[in-house]
Motif scaffolding. Structure first.
Motif, PDB file in Angstrom:
ATOM      1  N   ASN A  79       0.818  -1.213   0.000  1.00  0.00           N
ATOM      2  CA  ASN A  79       0.000   0.000   0.000  1.00  0.00           C
ATOM      3  C   ASN A  79       0.852   1.262   0.000  1.00  0.00           C
ATOM      4  O   ASN A  79       0.449   2.302  -0.531  1.00  0.00           O
ATOM      5  CB  ASN A  79      -0.937  -0.004   1.210  1.00  0.00           C
ATOM      6  CG  ASN A  79      -2.045  -1.024   1.060  1.00  0.00           C
ATOM      7  OD1 ASN A  79      -2.432  -1.392  -0.056  1.00  0.00           O
ATOM      8  ND2 ASN A  79      -2.575  -1.511   2.184  1.00  0.00           N
ATOM      9  N   GLU A  80       2.030   1.185   0.605  1.00  0.00           N
ATOM     10  CA  GLU A  80       2.912   2.354   0.647  1.00  0.00           C
ATOM     11  C   GLU A  80       3.327   2.777  -0.756  1.00  0.00           C
ATOM     12  O   GLU A  80       3.261   3.964  -1.107  1.00  0.00           O
ATOM     13  CB  GLU A  80       4.144   2.044   1.491  1.00  0.00           C
ATOM     14  CG  GLU A  80       5.117   3.215   1.601  1.00  0.00           C
ATOM     15  CD  GLU A  80       6.343   2.876   2.435  1.00  0.00           C
ATOM     16  OE1 GLU A  80       7.257   3.722   2.494  1.00  0.00           O
ATOM     17  OE2 GLU A  80       6.386   1.772   3.011  1.00  0.00           O
ATOM     18  N   GLU A  81       3.748   1.806  -1.583  1.00  0.00           N
ATOM     19  CA  GLU A  81       4.144   2.139  -2.950  1.00  0.00           C
ATOM     20  C   GLU A  81       2.927   2.509  -3.806  1.00  0.00           C
ATOM     21  O   GLU A  81       3.019   3.378  -4.681  1.00  0.00           O
ATOM     22  CB  GLU A  81       4.887   0.968  -3.598  1.00  0.00           C
ATOM     23  CG  GLU A  81       6.270   0.708  -3.046  1.00  0.00           C
ATOM     24  CD  GLU A  81       6.257  -0.168  -1.806  1.00  0.00           C
ATOM     25  OE1 GLU A  81       7.042   0.092  -0.879  1.00  0.00           O
ATOM     26  OE2 GLU A  81       5.439  -1.122  -1.779  1.00  0.00           O
ATOM     27  N   LYS A  82       1.799   1.865  -3.554  1.00  0.00           N
ATOM     28  CA  LYS A  82       0.594   2.213  -4.301  1.00  0.00           C
ATOM     29  C   LYS A  82       0.172   3.656  -4.021  1.00  0.00           C
ATOM     30  O   LYS A  82      -0.221   4.390  -4.932  1.00  0.00           O
ATOM     31  CB  LYS A  82      -0.532   1.253  -3.944  1.00  0.00           C
ATOM     32  CG  LYS A  82      -0.302  -0.174  -4.423  1.00  0.00           C
ATOM     33  CD  LYS A  82      -1.401  -1.110  -3.944  1.00  0.00           C
ATOM     34  CE  LYS A  82      -1.125  -2.544  -4.372  1.00  0.00           C
ATOM     35  NZ  LYS A  82      -2.143  -3.489  -3.853  1.00  0.00           N
ATOM     36  N   GLU A  83       0.279   4.065  -2.762  1.00  0.00           N
ATOM     37  CA  GLU A  83      -0.063   5.444  -2.410  1.00  0.00           C
ATOM     38  C   GLU A  83       0.910   6.420  -3.051  1.00  0.00           C
ATOM     39  O   GLU A  83       0.515   7.492  -3.530  1.00  0.00           O
ATOM     40  CB  GLU A  83      -0.060   5.618  -0.892  1.00  0.00           C
ATOM     41  CG  GLU A  83      -0.469   7.012  -0.434  1.00  0.00           C
ATOM     42  CD  GLU A  83      -0.544   7.136   1.070  1.00  0.00           C
ATOM     43  OE1 GLU A  83      -0.658   8.280   1.553  1.00  0.00           O
ATOM     44  OE2 GLU A  83      -0.479   6.103   1.762  1.00  0.00           O
ATOM     45  N   LEU A  84       2.200   6.056  -3.084  1.00  0.00           N
ATOM     46  CA  LEU A  84       3.183   6.908  -3.731  1.00  0.00           C
ATOM     47  C   LEU A  84       2.884   7.039  -5.217  1.00  0.00           C
ATOM     48  O   LEU A  84       2.982   8.126  -5.797  1.00  0.00           O
ATOM     49  CB  LEU A  84       4.590   6.350  -3.516  1.00  0.00           C
ATOM     50  CG  LEU A  84       5.727   7.108  -4.207  1.00  0.00           C
ATOM     51  CD1 LEU A  84       5.745   8.573  -3.803  1.00  0.00           C
ATOM     52  CD2 LEU A  84       7.066   6.448  -3.895  1.00  0.00           C
TER      53      LEU A  84
ATOM     54  N   TRP B 209      -0.026   6.884  -6.606  1.00  0.00           N
ATOM     55  CA  TRP B 209      -1.186   7.782  -6.715  1.00  0.00           C
ATOM     56  C   TRP B 209      -0.739   9.237  -6.614  1.00  0.00           C
ATOM     57  O   TRP B 209      -1.210  10.091  -7.366  1.00  0.00           O
ATOM     58  CB  TRP B 209      -2.190   7.453  -5.619  1.00  0.00           C
ATOM     59  CG  TRP B 209      -3.414   8.318  -5.644  1.00  0.00           C
ATOM     60  CD1 TRP B 209      -4.546   8.128  -6.379  1.00  0.00           C
ATOM     61  CD2 TRP B 209      -3.618   9.526  -4.891  1.00  0.00           C
ATOM     62  NE1 TRP B 209      -5.450   9.143  -6.145  1.00  0.00           N
ATOM     63  CE2 TRP B 209      -4.916  10.017  -5.235  1.00  0.00           C
ATOM     64  CE3 TRP B 209      -2.862  10.236  -3.969  1.00  0.00           C
ATOM     65  CZ2 TRP B 209      -5.441  11.185  -4.685  1.00  0.00           C
ATOM     66  CZ3 TRP B 209      -3.378  11.407  -3.424  1.00  0.00           C
ATOM     67  CH2 TRP B 209      -4.647  11.869  -3.781  1.00  0.00           C
ATOM     68  N   CYS B 210       0.190   9.523  -5.694  1.00  0.00           N
ATOM     69  CA  CYS B 210       0.699  10.896  -5.537  1.00  0.00           C
ATOM     70  C   CYS B 210       1.456  11.349  -6.783  1.00  0.00           C
ATOM     71  O   CYS B 210       1.315  12.494  -7.225  1.00  0.00           O
ATOM     72  CB  CYS B 210       1.594  10.986  -4.309  1.00  0.00           C
ATOM     73  SG  CYS B 210       0.739  10.803  -2.728  1.00  0.00           S
TER      74      CYS B 210
ATOM     75  N   THR C  98      -1.256  12.098  -9.379  1.00  0.00           N
ATOM     76  CA  THR C  98      -2.095  13.244  -9.040  1.00  0.00           C
ATOM     77  C   THR C  98      -1.347  14.560  -9.197  1.00  0.00           C
ATOM     78  O   THR C  98      -1.903  15.562  -9.652  1.00  0.00           O
ATOM     79  CB  THR C  98      -2.615  13.109  -7.601  1.00  0.00           C
ATOM     80  OG1 THR C  98      -3.347  11.877  -7.478  1.00  0.00           O
ATOM     81  CG2 THR C  98      -3.524  14.267  -7.233  1.00  0.00           C
TER      82      THR C  98
ATOM     83  N   SER D  65      -4.150  -0.164 -10.974  1.00  0.00           N
ATOM     84  CA  SER D  65      -5.488  -0.506 -10.486  1.00  0.00           C
ATOM     85  C   SER D  65      -6.589   0.004 -11.407  1.00  0.00           C
ATOM     86  O   SER D  65      -7.730  -0.457 -11.337  1.00  0.00           O
ATOM     87  CB  SER D  65      -5.699   0.059  -9.076  1.00  0.00           C
ATOM     88  OG  SER D  65      -5.526   1.466  -9.070  1.00  0.00           O
TER      89      SER D  65
END
Length: 330
Positions: A16-21, A23-24, A27, A45
């Motif tokens: 999840n940490e890399e997935k959130e990165l 996304w950032c 964005t 995703s």
């Protein structure tokens, strides 16, 4: 003037940490290309299930990856100019160990700024490393080379096929059956007292032209139905490299030398070196025997009269073994 077509970059992460990165990065429109051409960033995703034939298998790669840090943020592109340029240009925006993989690249980079096209069937990827000790930076390419040869053996073992005798040709080429099958390129910049290193690898997995590839050799060995996949090789590479890199940083390259010499082509090799005679324009040629590597990463050799010397490329030849220059060691 025709508008430039955009390059698609797919971002995905192991956790999840890399997935959130990822996304950032999307964005904030963070990722850029060196030529400022348009970029179309997509999260993994957001892509519907299924992939094009021969495309890099993202899910398979992430499922096979077992590292603590390296390779966990993946940038994938079906086609781009250069994975090396994507990583190096965005180095400071990416976590250490981020990797960029492409199915096809049309401005691949090599030694002496050589450029070539890489078709489907090539494994093409680049990733980030950061080091503080500049004295050992030149040696990291040897750790990368070693990890790739060992990764190929690991994947062969997992697939139940014969091991492929991929060997290292100094300083950064991979050979199989006497033909070049891959190469490594490491570049670095110095910033904030650290060396930012981009390591790039090209490996012929399924494209047998212009030389040979891993799967064509396996087919000759009767393994038509058990072909190697690029995503498995990349995952195996990072699993192996992370371990070797830790040894390299904590114990020095000497801890890996025995395994490296077992894999390279040159122990005991006799080569011709050139030496300019003092006060003369004439160049003499002498035969020396390669013993190993010096602490600075060049070739250690012995002359016919028993003296040791360090061998350097003359810088004018694509083949590092043509025009070697001898430097005496004190």
């Amino acid at each position: 003037m025709e508008p430039q077509s955009s390059t698609t970059l797919v971002l995905c992460g192991k956790t999840n940490e890399e997935k959130e990165l990822g996304w950032c990065l999307k964005t904030n429109s963070t990722l850029k290309l060196p030529d400022s051409s348009p970029v179309n960033v997509i999260l993994h995703s957001e892509i519907e299930n299924g992939k094009e034939e021969d495309a890099f298998g993202i899910d398979s790669y992430l499922n096979s990856l077992s590292t603590n840090r390296l390779g966990k943020l993946l940038i994938y592109s079906p086609k781009l100019a250069s994975t090396h340029d994507v990583v190096s240009h965005n180095f400071c925006e990416l976590p250490i160990g981020a990797v960029c993989v492409a199915d096809v690249q049309f401005k691949g980079r090599g030694r002496s700024k050589n450029v070539w096209e890489s078709p489907k069937g090539c494994l093409l990827f680049s990733f980030t490393i950061q080091m503080e000790d500049g004295r050992v930076v030149p040696l990291v390419q040897y750790v990368v080379s070693l990890a790739m040869t060992e990764a190929i053996n690991d994947v062969c073992l997992q697939n139940g096929v014969p091991s492929l005798d991929v060997r290292i040709k100094w300083p950064n080429d991979l050979y199989l059956d006497g033909l070049k099958v891959g190469g490594i390129l490491c570049t670095s910049t110095y910033r904030s007292k650290k060396f930012n290193i981009t390591a790039g690898i090209g490996l012929n997995v399924s494209n047998q032209k212009p030389t040979t590839c891993l799967n064509s050799v396996l087919r000759r060995l009767g393994c038509d139905s058990q072909q190697l996949q690029s995503e498995d090789i990349v995952a195996a590479f990072f699993n192996k490299f992370e371990s070797y890199y830790h040894i390299f940083i904590s114990q020095g390259f000497q801890a890996l030398e025995k395994l490296y010499y077992k894999t390279w082509l040159h122990s005991g090799q006799r080569v011709i070196v050139q030496e300019k005679n003092e006060n003369m324009d004439e160049v003499s040629e002498n035969v020396v025997t390669i013993l190993g590597l010096t602490s600075s990463g060049f070739l250690l050799a012995s002359t016919e009269d028993g003296q040791t010397c360090e061998l350097h490329p003359d810088g004018n030849s694509f083949d590092f073994f043509k025009g070697l220059v001898r430097r005496k060691l004190v």
